[in-house]
Design an enzyme around this catalytic site. Sequence first.
Site, mmCIF file in Angstrom:
data_model
loop_
_atom_site.group_PDB
_atom_site.id
_atom_site.type_symbol
_atom_site.label_atom_id
_atom_site.label_comp_id
_atom_site.label_asym_id
_atom_site.label_seq_id
_atom_site.Cartn_x
_atom_site.Cartn_y
_atom_site.Cartn_z
ATOM 1 C CG HIS A 160 -3.566 -2.605 -4.887
ATOM 2 N ND1 HIS A 160 -3.634 -1.371 -4.289
ATOM 3 C CD2 HIS A 160 -2.240 -2.880 -5.053
ATOM 4 C CE1 HIS A 160 -2.408 -0.916 -4.096
ATOM 5 N NE2 HIS A 160 -1.545 -1.811 -4.551
ATOM 6 C CB CYS B 280 -1.337 -3.221 -1.741
ATOM 7 S SG CYS B 280 0.124 -2.209 -1.950
ATOM 8 C CG ASN C 3 0.546 1.106 -4.845
ATOM 9 O OD1 ASN C 3 -0.262 1.120 -3.918
ATOM 10 N ND2 ASN C 3 1.341 0.085 -5.091
HETATM 11 N N1 ACO Z 1 12.285 5.381 -15.126
HETATM 12 C C1 ACO Z 1 13.013 4.937 -16.139
HETATM 13 N N2 ACO Z 1 13.546 3.698 -16.166
HETATM 14 C C2 ACO Z 1 13.325 2.903 -15.112
HETATM 15 C C3 ACO Z 1 12.567 3.329 -14.007
HETATM 16 C C4 ACO Z 1 12.032 4.607 -14.032
HETATM 17 N N3 ACO Z 1 11.287 5.129 -13.011
HETATM 18 N N4 ACO Z 1 12.509 2.305 -13.099
HETATM 19 C C5 ACO Z 1 13.194 1.295 -13.617
HETATM 20 N N5 ACO Z 1 13.719 1.655 -14.841
HETATM 21 C C6 ACO Z 1 14.519 0.848 -15.760
HETATM 22 C C7 ACO Z 1 15.267 -0.263 -15.081
HETATM 23 O O1 ACO Z 1 16.488 0.179 -14.556
HETATM 24 C C8 ACO Z 1 15.437 -1.257 -16.203
HETATM 25 O O2 ACO Z 1 16.534 -0.829 -16.998
HETATM 26 P P1 ACO Z 1 17.503 -1.913 -17.710
HETATM 27 O O3 ACO Z 1 16.633 -2.688 -18.633
HETATM 28 O O4 ACO Z 1 18.518 -1.051 -18.381
HETATM 29 O O5 ACO Z 1 18.046 -2.751 -16.584
HETATM 30 C C9 ACO Z 1 14.177 -1.082 -17.042
HETATM 31 O O6 ACO Z 1 13.639 0.206 -16.678
HETATM 32 C C10 ACO Z 1 13.117 -2.141 -16.776
HETATM 33 O O7 ACO Z 1 12.946 -2.261 -15.366
HETATM 34 P P2 ACO Z 1 11.861 -3.251 -14.751
HETATM 35 O O8 ACO Z 1 11.940 -3.173 -13.258
HETATM 36 O O9 ACO Z 1 12.012 -4.603 -15.395
HETATM 37 O O10 ACO Z 1 10.500 -2.558 -15.286
HETATM 38 P P3 ACO Z 1 9.031 -3.090 -15.229
HETATM 39 O O11 ACO Z 1 8.468 -3.101 -16.579
HETATM 40 O O12 ACO Z 1 8.925 -4.355 -14.414
HETATM 41 O O13 ACO Z 1 8.273 -1.930 -14.435
HETATM 42 C C11 ACO Z 1 7.386 -1.551 -12.205
HETATM 43 C C12 ACO Z 1 8.640 -1.602 -13.088
HETATM 44 C C13 ACO Z 1 6.513 -0.434 -12.725
HETATM 45 C C14 ACO Z 1 7.816 -1.276 -10.788
HETATM 46 C C15 ACO Z 1 6.619 -2.889 -12.293
HETATM 47 O O14 ACO Z 1 7.521 -3.963 -12.162
HETATM 48 C C16 ACO Z 1 5.525 -3.049 -11.248
HETATM 49 O O15 ACO Z 1 4.518 -2.371 -11.279
HETATM 50 N N6 ACO Z 1 5.666 -4.039 -10.325
HETATM 51 C C17 ACO Z 1 4.606 -4.436 -9.415
HETATM 52 C C18 ACO Z 1 4.368 -3.442 -8.288
HETATM 53 C C19 ACO Z 1 3.306 -3.992 -7.343
HETATM 54 O O16 ACO Z 1 2.259 -4.427 -7.757
HETATM 55 N N7 ACO Z 1 3.614 -4.009 -6.039
HETATM 56 C C20 ACO Z 1 2.699 -4.632 -5.104
HETATM 57 C C21 ACO Z 1 1.867 -3.648 -4.412
HETATM 58 S S1 ACO Z 1 2.756 -2.390 -3.563
HETATM 59 C C22 ACO Z 1 2.595 -2.604 -1.836
HETATM 60 O O17 ACO Z 1 2.191 -3.620 -1.335
HETATM 61 C C23 ACO Z 1 3.035 -1.462 -0.942
#
Ligand code: ACO
Length: 332
Positions: free
Chosen positions: A255, A114, A285
């Site tokens: 980003h 990214c 993204n």
């Molecule tokens: N729908 C419903 N529930 C979900 C989903 C979904 N799509 N995905 C995960 N959950 C659940 C999990 O299983 C978890 O359940 P649990 O509490 O029962 O275990 C709960 O939701 C919380 O999961 P987290 O992973 O802690 O959720 P978070 O609030 O962190 O959100 C996300 C996830 C959106 C992926 C976030 O962490 C994020 O945006 N991370 C950064 C991404 C990023 O910036 N990447 C870098 C760039 S990408 C690149 O370089 C290609």
Amino acid sequence: MAYAAFRSIGAYAPSKVLSNDDLAKMVDTSDEWITKRTGIKERRIAANDEFTSDMGMKAAEKAIERSGLDKSEIDMVICATISPDYFCMPSTATIISTKLGLGNVTAFDISAACTGFVYILSIAKAFIESGMKKNVLIIGAEKLSAITDYTDRATCILFGDGAGAAIISATDNKDEAIIDIHTGADGQFADLLMSPNGGSGSFHDTLEQEATSCFMQMKGNETFKVAVKTLTKDVVEILKENNIQSSDIKHFVPHQANLRIIKAVGDALKLEDEQVVLTVEKYGNTSGASIPMAINDIYESGRLQAGELMLLDAFGGGLTWGSALVPFSPLK
Ligand code: ACO
């Protein structure tokens, strides 16, 4: 000494829309969860026969047309992508330059996920300032749908396809030049976000493994925390080093990974809402394409004017990160 000016922008988004409701029919998720946790409502998906190079070419055509340059004046093409047409060779930049009919140019891809667009901006700037090149076409293009596992709800809700391109040209006028660019990387965090199979660092025991070899895997929550910390630190440093206040920034173009990450960085810089450029809601993204697609969005809506200062900020797999202070400097 030559300086590097950001002359023009272009972008392309495929027409097919994949909504949160569509995804809720594919995996156990909901529009409510995706909207609340990411800010994403929909993303674009390329057609089966539409490759990364096709999207990159369309974005590049617009950037070239808006630059006022003739194609023959372009002497280098760099493409940032983690979803190239072909994983080993030829490079997507080579394919794009041929599709554009550019003839003999230097062309290559880089992989910085990214952060790719900030990386290629820094490479273009360096080649121009050294006097080696005069007009560099930089492209961020991604067909992430080709490397997304649509059975994994933790990643498939995040990613979309698209491309953005810019022309960076030599100028004698320091006032219109790119002010500064920071880039960084730390492989200690490589396992937070990776495509673990498919390269020379892996081997396949089964055909099934081979078929899914390039799918992205992410430790989302850990990545989130590192992203907020790194992005904030990096923008604070680049502003301080260049003696620029947050209020001097007309457009903060981060980003577009997650609305909550963008808000956290915007709050840390005490930015007003109108300074923050957001496209995450409609494109999700798009990795290396996300920043140029966002710049194109403010350009096409008439919000980006000549001389206005942009602050770019990116973070991605590697881990990699980068920021840039860039005045928009079209040829008059
Ligand atoms: N729908 C419903 N529930 C979900 C989903 C979904 N799509 N995905 C995960 N959950 C659940 C999990 O299983 C978890 O359940 P649990 O509490 O029962 O275990 C709960 O939701 C919380 O999961 P987290 O992973 O802690 O959720 P978070 O609030 O962190 O959100 C996300 C996830 C959106 C992926 C976030 O962490 C994020 O945006 N991370 C950064 C991404 C990023 O910036 N990447 C870098 C760039 S990408 C690149 O370089 C290609």
